[in-house]
Design a protein around this motif. Structure first.
Motif, PDB file in Angstrom:
ATOM      1  N   ARG A   1       0.828  -1.200   0.000  1.00 47.59           N
ATOM      2  CA  ARG A   1       0.000   0.000   0.000  1.00 47.59           C
ATOM      3  C   ARG A   1       0.862   1.250   0.000  1.00 47.59           C
TER       4      ARG A   1
ATOM      5  N   LEU B   1       2.004   1.804  -3.505  1.00 48.31           N
ATOM      6  CA  LEU B   1       0.932   2.262  -4.382  1.00 48.31           C
ATOM      7  C   LEU B   1       0.570   3.721  -4.123  1.00 48.31           C
ATOM      8  N   LEU B   2       0.619   4.142  -2.854  1.00 50.49           N
ATOM      9  CA  LEU B   2       0.200   5.494  -2.477  1.00 50.49           C
ATOM     10  C   LEU B   2       1.370   6.450  -2.257  1.00 50.49           C
ATOM     11  N   SER B   3       2.601   5.960  -2.488  1.00 55.71           N
ATOM     12  CA  SER B   3       3.812   6.779  -2.281  1.00 55.71           C
ATOM     13  C   SER B   3       3.869   7.344  -0.860  1.00 55.71           C
TER      14      SER B   3
ATOM     15  N   LYS C   1       5.884  -2.400  -4.995  1.00 56.21           N
ATOM     16  CA  LYS C   1       4.567  -2.193  -5.598  1.00 56.21           C
ATOM     17  C   LYS C   1       4.025  -3.506  -6.151  1.00 56.21           C
TER      18      LYS C   1
ATOM     19  N   THR D   1     -12.649   1.949   1.233  1.00 59.20           N
ATOM     20  CA  THR D   1     -11.496   2.048   0.332  1.00 59.20           C
ATOM     21  C   THR D   1     -11.912   2.243  -1.123  1.00 59.20           C
TER      22      THR D   1
ATOM     23  N   GLU E   1      -6.075   1.487  -7.264  1.00 57.22           N
ATOM     24  CA  GLU E   1      -5.054   0.441  -7.311  1.00 57.22           C
ATOM     25  C   GLU E   1      -5.032  -0.360  -6.011  1.00 57.22           C
ATOM     26  N   PHE E   2      -5.179   0.312  -4.880  1.00 57.30           N
ATOM     27  CA  PHE E   2      -5.199  -0.398  -3.605  1.00 57.30           C
ATOM     28  C   PHE E   2      -6.468  -1.236  -3.475  1.00 57.30           C
TER      29      PHE E   2
ATOM     30  N   GLY F   1     -10.934   5.661  -2.153  1.00 58.04           N
ATOM     31  CA  GLY F   1      -9.516   5.993  -2.192  1.00 58.04           C
ATOM     32  C   GLY F   1      -8.854   5.533  -3.477  1.00 58.04           C
ATOM     33  N   SER F   2      -7.646   5.032  -3.337  1.00 55.74           N
ATOM     34  CA  SER F   2      -6.857   4.601  -4.488  1.00 55.74           C
ATOM     35  C   SER F   2      -7.496   3.396  -5.166  1.00 55.74           C
TER      36      SER F   2
END
Length: 367
Positions: A34, A37-39, A339, A180, A186-187, A183-184
């Protein structure tokens, strides 16, 4: 991206647990995916995700998480003051400095806020209770898993079961989907890809009861009372032989602990799984109790199925973190966030209601 400091013993023990699962688990990816993915940056006294703080009380350390609008709205009541300023953390720090940690955390919990005293929770294995007869051995392809969980630990457990070959049905309400999703993407896809997604009204729970009665595995991520008052607990819904019901909570299901809210960072603090020093503790990893608990819950389900099932498994994030915190010190590894590989997009909210209805019609009823 900066590396995360994670004890070597944590990585080794998680790898040992993962090694018996019927899927390949990349533990560094599990713990840092995570963040990659979220930097997210490595944590200090501020969590990697930014919603939790480690704060000094008068006699020790505690953690508080303000990730939900309700948590922020409760701050004036916590401090008994409307003089908070543009950000609540300085006022919270000043308030905590003059109070014992246990007293402050008890008040926060009374208001429904996620809070923890550092190291308050002892290590404990998942609690296992038999509730029904076992079943004959089943293949993963034969299993129907119903996931009543959101955020990270519960959905991660469900994702591992889906990767093993089970049919996993993620159940959400139209008014309150998994947080979630906002949110992202990708996550969300990382922990939910490969599942069927349905919506249901828990206040009119006929459809939910049908799913639970047909399930071989149930993953529950809410506080138990929320389902029990709707007649949707493991003791009230008819079960197929060998059904495994895994409850994932912050602090367990016994007594007042069952009402405590927790997120991965404050649950890790409760279990004493922190970095830094005794005098200057820091958060460890990215909400590390979440992925460790998701892994532990998948392992508990796997072992229960080997026994034939017919069990309720209580898996608490704080107790899971505490078990890792008691491992012998073998030094610290610097783990560069890894990632995950791109996943197929997860289904949209309620996209698979018709498909799941067909599955239920073809599935034999509970015994």
């Amino acid at each position: 991206m900066s590396a995360f400091a994670i004890p070597a013993a944590v990585l080794t023990h998680a790898a040992e647990i993962a090694s018996v699962l019927p899927v390949d688990v990349d533990v560094p990816e599990l713990l840092t995916g995570r963040a990659a993915l979220l930097s997210l940056p490595p944590p200090g006294r501020i969590s990697a995700g930014g919603a939790s703080r480690l704060l000094a009380a008068r006699d020790g350390w505690c953690a508080l998480t303000l990730s939900r609008p309700d948590d922020l709205a409760a701050v004036p009541a916590l401090l008994e003051s409307d003089e908070i300023g543009s950000t609540p953390w300085p006022a919270i720090g000043d308030w905590l400095a003059s109070r014992p940690a246990e007293t402050a955390v008890a008040r926060a919990r009374l208001l429904g806020m996620p809070a923890a005293v550092l190291g308050e929770t002892p290590a404990a294995q998942p609690v296992i209770a038999r509730v029904g007869p076992p079943a004959q051995p089943r293949t993963w392809a034969d299993l129907l898993v119903v996931e009543l969980a959101s955020m990270w630990a519960g959905p991660l457990c469900g994702r591992m079961l889906a990767r093993a070959g089970a049919t996993v049905v993620k159940v959400e309400t139209p008014a309150r989907p998994d947080g979630t999703r906002a949110g992202s993407p990708e996550f969300f896809d990382w922990v939910n890809s490969g599942k069927l997604c349905v919506t249901a009204d828990f206040d009119l729970p006929v459809e939910v009861r049908a799913l639970l009665a047909a399930a071989d595995v149930v993953i529950e991520g809410s506080r138990p009372a929320a389902l029990a008052r709707r007649g949707l607990g493991p003791d009230t819904v008819p079960a197929r032989d060998g059904r495994v019901w895994v409850r994932i909570t912050g602090h367990g299901t016994a007594g007042e602990c069952a009402d405590r809210v927790a997120f991965g960072d404050d649950a890790a603090v409760s279990g004493g799984l922190v970095g830094g020093t005794d005098a200057a503790p820091q958060f460890m990893g990215d909400a590390i109790a979440d992925p460790l608990t998701g892994l532990g819950a998948a392992h508990a389900v796997f072992e229960s199925l080997r026994r034939g099932g017919g069990e309720v498994l209580d898996v608490a994030m704080a107790a899971t973190a505490a078990r890792y915190a008691t491992l012998p010190d073998r030094g610290t590894a610097e783990v560069t966030p890894r990632k995950p590989a791109p996943c197929a997009p997860a289904s949209g909210l309620g996209a698979d209601n018709t498909v799941v209805s067909g599955i239920l019609e073809s599935r034999s009823p509970a015994c």
